[in-house]
Scaffold this motif. Structure first.
Motif: not given
Length: 342
Positions: A2-3, A199-201
């Motif tokens: 996860q980024r 979040t990144w996503e």
């Protein structure tokens, strides 16, 4: 793996960086600003853009209908008032009708929408339908093309009076009005966006949504370009730096960390009749030479430019300046609107 999400400052900068795709860079807009647009093209733009203007409050009403937060609704409703007006105060739609009259269009013709092109109607309807079906936060955030709007309105106020003296100056009231409104709308839209996508996503999803809205605006001008016969660059046998207009490299620089991806609606395939690879798109076909095809065959939306260069360097080890040629070609493809650059 996860980024980590971007910081608020990094996320805002990523949103602002999307300005490179704003329709102020479209050849149709460039022609309007440099004084080379014809009366028919100016009138066509005003008539078609009117459909977008009347649909904006419909879009905003859809956002309100989906939004359970009272404070957001109380602030967002001002956008509908700005466009529709209220008793004793005209709105943006009325101001646009006066712009239409200022460029020589009949008010009833504008209201009838008989001049609206199918491609423009399709693009605008796609945006309104997105606002109806998406979450209210996503639909609200799509409005952040307003980040770039004050510049485009000011450009019209600066250039049109000197290039098109036949336009009645009273028609420019809409652009003056939107200078202040757009800045206020940006502040609200940014507040929602920067605090919702954490979040990144989610941040990447938001960047895709903003790109969708930018594509809507660009597609509207594509339809007008074809309908009003704006001269377009050649779309055949693309090589090296061919087709790159002065300033495009500075405007849309491509670096090795960027990841190119074909835009929706574009497809690369081998065409036996042409005896070459071609790039198909809704309005036609691009015939590619071998060098251009080798590059685009590696554009899969996953490889960064550096990997494409390394792969081609291994495949063609004795080609001098290959890395610069690849970068230059990707810039051409980007400037021609065949690729997204991430």
């Amino acid at each position: 793996m996860q980024r980590e999400p971007m910081s608020i400052a990094e996320f805002e900068q990523a949103l602002r960086d999307k300005g490179r795709y704003y329709h102020i860079h479209h050849p149709f807009h460039v022609a309007m600003y440099d004084g080379s647009a014809t009366r028919e093209q100016i009138q066509g733009w005003v008539a078609n853009r009117f459909y977008y203007q009347v649909c904006i409050p419909v879009k905003d009403a859809a956002i309100l209908a989906n939004c359970p937060d009272r404070d957001t609704r109380r602030e967002w409703i001002q956008r509908i008032i700005d466009h529709d007006g209220e008793p004793g105060s005209e709105g943006g739609i009325e101001a646009w009708l006066r712009l239409g009259e200022a460029v020589g269009l009949d008010r009833e013709v504008l209201l009838s929408q008989e001049l609206v092109l199918p491609g423009v109607r399709f693009a605008v309807d796609a945006y309104v339908n997105f606002a109806r079906r998406a979450s209210w936060q996503e639909a609200a955030s799509s409005s952040l093309t307003e980040l770039f709007a004050p510049h485009i309105h000011q450009s019209r106020l600066d250039s049109w009076p000197q290039h098109y003296p036949w336009i009645d100056p009273t028609g420019y009231d809409y652009f003056r009005k939107r200078l202040k409104e757009a800045r206020r709308d940006v502040e609200h839209g940014l507040r929602i966006t920067l605090h919702h996508y954490t979040t990144w996503e989610a941040q990447q999803r938001m960047l895709e949504i903003l790109q969708f809205k930018l594509d809507v605006l660009w597609s509207m001008l594509d339809a007008m370009t074809m309908a009003y016969e704006l001269e377009r660059p050649p779309y055949h046998t693309v090589t090296g730096r061919q087709g790159l207009a002065p300033g495009d490299r500075a405007m849309n620089p491509v670096v090795r960390d960027n990841t190119p991806v074909l835009r929706p609606g574009f497809r690369l395939q081998w065409e036996p009749v042409q005896n070459s690879h071609v790039l198909l798109y809704p309005e036609g076909m691009v015939k590619l030479n071998e060098s251009a095809a080798e590059v685009l065959l590696l554009v899969d939306g996953k490889r960064p430019v550096a990997d494409i260069i390394d792969t081609l360097s291994e495949r063609f080890p004795n080609v001098p300046g290959l890395d610069e040629d690849v970068l230059a070609f990707i810039e051409v493809a980007h400037a021609q609107h065949w690729l997204h650059i991430r």
